[in-house]
Design a protein around this motif. Structure first.
Motif, mmCIF file in Angstrom:
data_model
loop_
_atom_site.group_PDB
_atom_site.id
_atom_site.type_symbol
_atom_site.label_atom_id
_atom_site.label_comp_id
_atom_site.label_asym_id
_atom_site.label_seq_id
_atom_site.Cartn_x
_atom_site.Cartn_y
_atom_site.Cartn_z
ATOM 1 N N ASP A 40 -6.635 -11.685 -1.122
ATOM 2 C CA ASP A 40 -6.508 -10.379 -1.760
ATOM 3 C C ASP A 40 -7.869 -10.006 -2.314
ATOM 4 O O ASP A 40 -8.322 -10.555 -3.319
ATOM 5 N N ALA A 42 -8.862 -7.597 -3.990
ATOM 6 C CA ALA A 42 -8.850 -7.079 -5.356
ATOM 7 C C ALA A 42 -8.956 -8.174 -6.409
ATOM 8 O O ALA A 42 -9.228 -7.888 -7.576
ATOM 9 N N TYR A 67 -14.916 -1.440 1.949
ATOM 10 C CA TYR A 67 -15.313 -2.329 0.858
ATOM 11 C C TYR A 67 -16.116 -3.541 1.338
ATOM 12 O O TYR A 67 -16.271 -4.515 0.609
ATOM 13 N N TYR A 387 -11.520 -1.455 -12.056
ATOM 14 C CA TYR A 387 -10.398 -0.638 -11.614
ATOM 15 C C TYR A 387 -9.211 -1.504 -11.201
ATOM 16 O O TYR A 387 -8.075 -1.275 -11.651
ATOM 17 N N TYR A 388 -9.449 -2.501 -10.358
ATOM 18 C CA TYR A 388 -8.336 -3.286 -9.831
ATOM 19 C C TYR A 388 -7.831 -4.355 -10.798
ATOM 20 O O TYR A 388 -6.732 -4.872 -10.620
ATOM 21 N N GLN A 389 -8.618 -4.673 -11.788
ATOM 22 C CA GLN A 389 -8.137 -5.602 -12.811
ATOM 23 C C GLN A 389 -7.777 -4.871 -14.106
ATOM 24 O O GLN A 389 -7.635 -5.483 -15.157
ATOM 25 N N ARG A 390 -7.669 -3.545 -13.997
ATOM 26 C CA ARG A 390 -7.139 -2.679 -15.057
ATOM 27 C C ARG A 390 -7.916 -2.770 -16.371
ATOM 28 O O ARG A 390 -7.340 -2.782 -17.446
ATOM 29 N N ARG A 422 -1.997 0.299 -8.027
ATOM 30 C CA ARG A 422 -3.357 0.291 -7.479
ATOM 31 C C ARG A 422 -3.435 -0.744 -6.371
ATOM 32 O O ARG A 422 -3.227 -1.937 -6.616
ATOM 33 N N ASN A 423 -3.702 -0.297 -5.178
ATOM 34 C CA ASN A 423 -3.855 -1.222 -4.063
ATOM 35 C C ASN A 423 -4.849 -0.623 -3.078
ATOM 36 O O ASN A 423 -5.128 0.574 -3.104
ATOM 37 N N LEU A 424 -5.372 -1.457 -2.213
ATOM 38 C CA LEU A 424 -6.416 -0.999 -1.300
ATOM 39 C C LEU A 424 -5.895 -0.002 -0.275
ATOM 40 O O LEU A 424 -6.682 0.709 0.345
ATOM 41 N N PHE A 430 -10.131 4.828 -5.108
ATOM 42 C CA PHE A 430 -11.324 4.196 -5.662
ATOM 43 C C PHE A 430 -12.618 4.827 -5.159
ATOM 44 O O PHE A 430 -13.549 5.050 -5.951
#
Length: 463
Positions: A40, A42, A67, A387-390, A422-424, A430
């Protein structure tokens, strides 16, 4: 040797029908079923621990969106030796353009960039000095999941013609021209034509109810126009069985293959398309519609726009006379699973010499100011992880600073930060933050072509 891939097999993605997301999910599923190891992205560099501990026989397929620069950064920072195969799925979009800018200084021998068409590959080879025939290839496997139906018979000019359109109902894809061409054919044939269209409307004038009312007021009977809405992949077969020809006049700046063209041809349905972009590689000359480019218009990679307009009178005439060739897939190798397997193993599919040269020759991309790229890679990484780890507070503060500097609110950016899921797969979210807070989208234009493009031309398209 081990192969690693971002795991797109998420139940909550099942309803997403966006072509790029569908491709990512299909490729991840195929490779994971064949023994690839999931991760993953993220989670950050921790997710790549097995790769970082491996050797140069290991490969990561960076097929999770724009990415790939993160894989390159983490390989460099943590002393990895694995090989990276990345994708460029969109032509003039800041997401992949920024990816290539950030990856450029960190490319190594053995790394490979995959493109959905020779047209898109040529655009990037021209504009990025680190790309060439030895580290780029065309591979967009999808044919092995499609039927291979014989060409449908074209009705005689005296018989009804069922015209179809599949894709976003947007100005960028020239959907208004689909309506214009259909109206001409309908009137000229005395009503011996119908239109079936499917896709998501991108603006109010293309909402099906309003559109059907407008066509009815223009004298087109309601029973001759069918709106199918947004189709799932398993509904494509029924759609293509209900049409005789697909009209695809899109000149959208982000068009890199036109997945629908391959789908239609695989179902035996002939296609008429603009004579620029990837359609040139897929269709016979008789099925390409003359197109006028929007020369000297300033475009931005932050917005999808039409690069030109087809000649509607020519399109209508071809449809009325049925003067187009039946469906035939002239190039198949890049669109099979084996093309991706070969690329991952280090043996790329031979390149297709047939591609659009008009846009390539006319393209002028404005240079980025020298200082903008300084710490962009580290800033992009930090923004990605926040962003992905909030960790939203730093992002909110950056948006507030931008709003103060511009003197205007940015509700679009705040909406990205307030998203719960939130996911890719939400690959536009993003990059919107990246555009606003790290690297602004570049601008470009299509200059006047004074000479035909030449095979093998390598100079950069930057002015």
């Amino acid at each position: 040797m081990s192969l690693h891939v971002h795991d797109y097999r998420r139940p909550h993605l099942a309803g997403i029908v966006d072509g790029a997301v569908l491709m990512h999910r299909e490729m991840a599923t195929m490779l994971l079923n064949e023994g690839a190891l999931p991760h993953d992205l993220a989670r950050g560099p921790a997710a790549l621990a097995p790769l970082l501990a491996g050797d140069d026989r290991d490969t990561v397929y960076a097929g999770s969106g724009p990415y790939a620069y993160l894989y390159h950064l983490w390989r460099e920072r943590h002393g990895g030796s694995f090989r990276i195969v990345r994708e460029v799925h969109t032509t003039f979009w800041s997401g992949y353009w920024t990816q290539e800018e950030l990856c450029g200084p960190l490319l190594r021998d053995g790394d490979l960039a995959l493109f959905p068409s020779e047209y898109t590959r040529q655009v990037f080879v021209r504009c990025f000095s680190g790309l060439g025939p030895d580290n780029s290839a065309v591979a967009y496997p999808m044919l092995d999941r499609l039927p291979r139906r014989p060409p449908v018979a074209s009705p005689a000019p005296s018989e009804p013609l069922r015209i179809g359109y599949l894709g976003a109902l947007s100005a960028a894809k020239n959907f208004d021209q689909v309506l214009g061409v259909f109206s001409r054919v309908y009137q000229a044939s005395g009503g011996l034509a119908s239109l079936t269209f499917a896709g998501k409307p991108n603006e109010p004038r293309f909402e099906p109810a309003r559109l059907l009312a407008d066509l009815s007021s223009a004298g087109i009977r309601p029973q001759h126009v069918t709106a199918r809405g947004v189709l799932r992949p398993d509904q494509l077969d029924a759609f293509f069985r209900d049409i005789d020809v697909l009209l695809f006049p899109s000149t959208a700046s982000r068009e890199s293959l036109g997945r629908v063209l391959v789908e239609a041809l695989a179902h035996g349905v002939p296609v008429l398309a603009a004579d620029i972009g990837p359609a040139v590689e897929l269709l016979p000359v008789a099925n390409l519609l003359p197109t006028t480019l929007r020369a000297e218009t300033i475009f931005t990679m932050g917005r999808v726009e039409a690069l030109g307009r087809i000649h509607e009178d020519v399109a209508a005439d071809l449809l009325l006379r049925r003067a187009y060739q039946p469906a035939r897939l002239t190039v198949t190798e890049p669109y099979r699973n084996e093309a991706l397997r070969a690329a991952l193993a280090g043996s790329a599919t031979p390149l297709n010499p047939s591609h659009d040269r008009r846009i390539l020759e006319a393209l002028r991309v404005d240079e980025r100011a020298g200082g903008e790229r300084g710490h962009a890679l580290e800033c992009a990484e930090r923004l990605f992880m926040d962003y992905y780890q909030r960790r939203d507070q730093p992002i909110v503060e950056a948006i507030e600073a931008l709003e103060r500097a511009d003197g205007a609110p940015r509700p679009d950016l705040r909406a990205v930060v307030t998203r719960r899921d939130r996911n890719l797969a939400d690959y536009r979210a993003f990059p919107k933050l990246l555009d606003a807070l790290v690297l602004a989208p570049l601008t470009y234009r299509l200059g006047t072509v004074v000479a035909p493009a030449r095979e093998g031309r390598k100079e950069r398209g930057v002015s």
